[in-house]
Write a protein that holds these residues in place. Structure first.
Motif, PDB file in Angstrom:
ATOM      1  N   UNK A 149      43.340  51.272  53.694  1.00 36.14           N
ATOM      2  CA  UNK A 149      42.344  51.994  52.915  1.00 36.14           C
ATOM      3  C   UNK A 149      41.176  51.052  52.653  1.00 36.14           C
ATOM      4  N   UNK A 150      40.033  51.636  52.317  1.00 37.19           N
ATOM      5  CA  UNK A 150      38.838  50.836  52.019  1.00 37.19           C
ATOM      6  C   UNK A 150      39.153  49.844  50.905  1.00 37.19           C
ATOM      7  N   UNK A 151      39.910  50.308  49.922  1.00 37.37           N
ATOM      8  CA  UNK A 151      40.240  49.477  48.773  1.00 37.37           C
ATOM      9  C   UNK A 151      41.101  48.280  49.191  1.00 37.37           C
ATOM     10  N   UNK A 152      42.075  48.557  50.082  1.00 40.37           N
ATOM     11  CA  UNK A 152      42.936  47.466  50.555  1.00 40.37           C
ATOM     12  C   UNK A 152      42.141  46.417  51.316  1.00 40.37           C
ATOM     13  N   UNK A 153      41.210  46.891  52.129  1.00 38.02           N
ATOM     14  CA  UNK A 153      40.376  45.951  52.902  1.00 38.02           C
ATOM     15  C   UNK A 153      39.513  45.118  51.975  1.00 38.02           C
ATOM     16  N   UNK A 154      38.965  45.788  50.964  1.00 34.07           N
ATOM     17  CA  UNK A 154      38.105  45.096  49.998  1.00 34.07           C
ATOM     18  C   UNK A 154      38.908  44.010  49.280  1.00 34.07           C
ATOM     19  N   UNK A 155      40.133  44.386  48.891  1.00 31.66           N
ATOM     20  CA  UNK A 155      40.997  43.418  48.200  1.00 31.66           C
ATOM     21  C   UNK A 155      41.292  42.209  49.093  1.00 31.66           C
ATOM     22  N   UNK A 156      41.593  42.500  50.355  1.00 28.76           N
ATOM     23  CA  UNK A 156      41.863  41.401  51.304  1.00 28.76           C
ATOM     24  C   UNK A 156      40.670  40.471  51.438  1.00 28.76           C
ATOM     25  N   UNK A 157      39.477  41.102  51.528  1.00 30.86           N
ATOM     26  CA  UNK A 157      38.256  40.302  51.699  1.00 30.86           C
ATOM     27  C   UNK A 157      38.036  39.387  50.500  1.00 30.86           C
ATOM     28  N   UNK A 158      38.500  39.827  49.337  1.00 26.51           N
ATOM     29  CA  UNK A 158      38.322  39.001  48.140  1.00 26.51           C
ATOM     30  C   UNK A 158      39.417  37.948  48.049  1.00 26.51           C
ATOM     31  N   UNK A 159      40.670  38.360  48.219  1.00 30.86           N
ATOM     32  CA  UNK A 159      41.777  37.413  48.018  1.00 30.86           C
ATOM     33  C   UNK A 159      41.784  36.289  49.054  1.00 30.86           C
ATOM     34  N   UNK A 160      41.230  36.553  50.234  1.00 27.20           N
ATOM     35  CA  UNK A 160      41.224  35.478  51.243  1.00 27.20           C
ATOM     36  C   UNK A 160      40.347  34.313  50.798  1.00 27.20           C
ATOM     37  N   UNK A 161      39.441  34.567  49.863  1.00 30.65           N
ATOM     38  CA  UNK A 161      38.549  33.490  49.390  1.00 30.65           C
ATOM     39  C   UNK A 161      39.364  32.402  48.676  1.00 30.65           C
ATOM     40  N   UNK A 162      40.406  32.817  47.947  1.00 26.67           N
ATOM     41  CA  UNK A 162      41.223  31.826  47.219  1.00 26.67           C
ATOM     42  C   UNK A 162      41.807  30.792  48.175  1.00 26.67           C
ATOM     43  N   UNK A 163      42.199  31.277  49.383  1.00 27.88           N
ATOM     44  CA  UNK A 163      42.829  30.354  50.342  1.00 27.88           C
ATOM     45  C   UNK A 163      41.821  29.413  50.973  1.00 27.88           C
ATOM     46  N   UNK A 164      40.542  29.807  50.958  1.00 27.16           N
ATOM     47  CA  UNK A 164      39.584  29.042  51.761  1.00 27.16           C
ATOM     48  C   UNK A 164      38.527  28.316  50.951  1.00 27.16           C
TER      49      UNK A 164
END
Ligand code: COA
Length: 264
Positions: free
Chosen positions: A8-23
């Motif tokens: 879902x759009x929301x899931x993608x948005x969440x992924x795009x945000x949470x990946x920042x923590x790792x990088x």
């Protein structure tokens, strides 16, 4: 390239945000990322403008991406195809051309250009496969492919394909490190990782506590082996050594614990 699973759009948005923590070690919380990361703003705007581009609302798509460029300093053509968990750190001066394709889990720093070298139409921009990191100021030019896991050093100019997991630096880009040897891979597995290493210095994040514990476990394994060899020699010489198996030491338990504490 990008996994086909429908999100879902929301899931993608969440992924795009949470990946920042790792990088980005500087990222502290979701609110901070959503409000202060131009790379996240530009990507979100691109997800929207790309949707309009696909629906053939070409002018509106370009208009949206122009607004995003004004606001973020990051220019992504709405035609560019971008995979999941893409992160642009700092962002200012990034240019991504119309026919560029970017796989999952890629990272770009400020000043990166994924550009063309010809004025002819058709595919003229690079393809980045999954897990590619492109350092600040690097230019990747032409319809070339940067294969999975490769790293492009800051300020490099890359005009030829880059093989999987290679590191390329300089002008023109030259490989300074090709695919990792089996030995390095084994060491990395043992040394343990927490995912991405900010700034592309390696694919493994050096969590100092995990590294220290894994270093100790490696040391204990070697000591165990030596003790076992000593015991065998003593037995062969007629000496007596108590029998009994040592309990197995497994670093993977640590990994499991750590994975459970990762942000979902
Ligand atoms: C290219 C890169 C990924 C290599 O990291 P690494 O695997 O740790 O490699 P090393 O630092 O061991 O360097 C390997 C060789 O490449 C050279 N090198 C590294 N980065 C270079 C660069 N950007 N340009 C030219 N040469 C470079 C090193 O001097 C070294 O050369 P040597 O073997 O002759 O001594 C890293 O240097 C890089 O540029 N990362 C991007 C970081 C970035 O953009 N940060 C922005 C943060 S805001």
């Amino acid at each position: 390239m990008s996994e086909m699973r429908k999100l879902s759009v929301w899931q993608r948005f969440k992924e795009d945000i949470y990946c920042v923590f790792e990088r980005d070690p500087a990222a502290r919380n979701v609110f901070e990322i959503v409000t202060t990361y131009p790379g996240v703003h530009a990507l979100t705007a691109h997800r929207i403008s790309h949707w309009f581009w696909q629906k053939n609302w070409k002018w509106f798509a370009r208009f949206l991406s122009t607004i995003a460029r004004w606001l973020t300093g990051i220019e992504i053509h709405p035609g560019a195809k971008i995979g999941r968990r893409f992160f642009i750190d700092h962002g200012m001066g990034v240019v991504i051309g119309e026919t560029a394709e970017i796989g999952d889990d890629c990272t770009l720093y400020h000043g990166v250009t994924l550009g063309g070298t010809s004025w002819k139409g058709g595919k003229r921009h690079p393809t980045l496969e999954n897990d590619v990191v492109v350092g600040a100021g690097a230019k990747v030019l032409g319809p070339i492919t940067v294969h999975a896991g490769a790293r492009v050093g800051s300020n490099a100019v890359v005009v030829k394909d880059v093989e999987e997991k290679a590191t390329v630096v300089g002008i023109p880009g030259r490989v300074v490190r090709a695919q990792k040897s089996q030995d390095e891979k084994a060491k990395e597995k043992l040394a343990q990782s927490v995912g991405f290493d900010a700034y592309g210095t390696s694919n493994q994040t050096p969590d100092p506590v995990a590294s220290a514990i894994h270093g100790l476990i490696e040391h204990i394994h070697i000591t165990d082996k030596r003790v076992e060899q000593l015991c065998q020699t003593i037995r062969q010489l007629g000496g007596q050594v108590p029998e009994g198996e040592m309990p197995e030491l497994d670093g993977c338990e640590l990994d499991k614990e750590r994975d459970q504490t990762k942000v979902d």
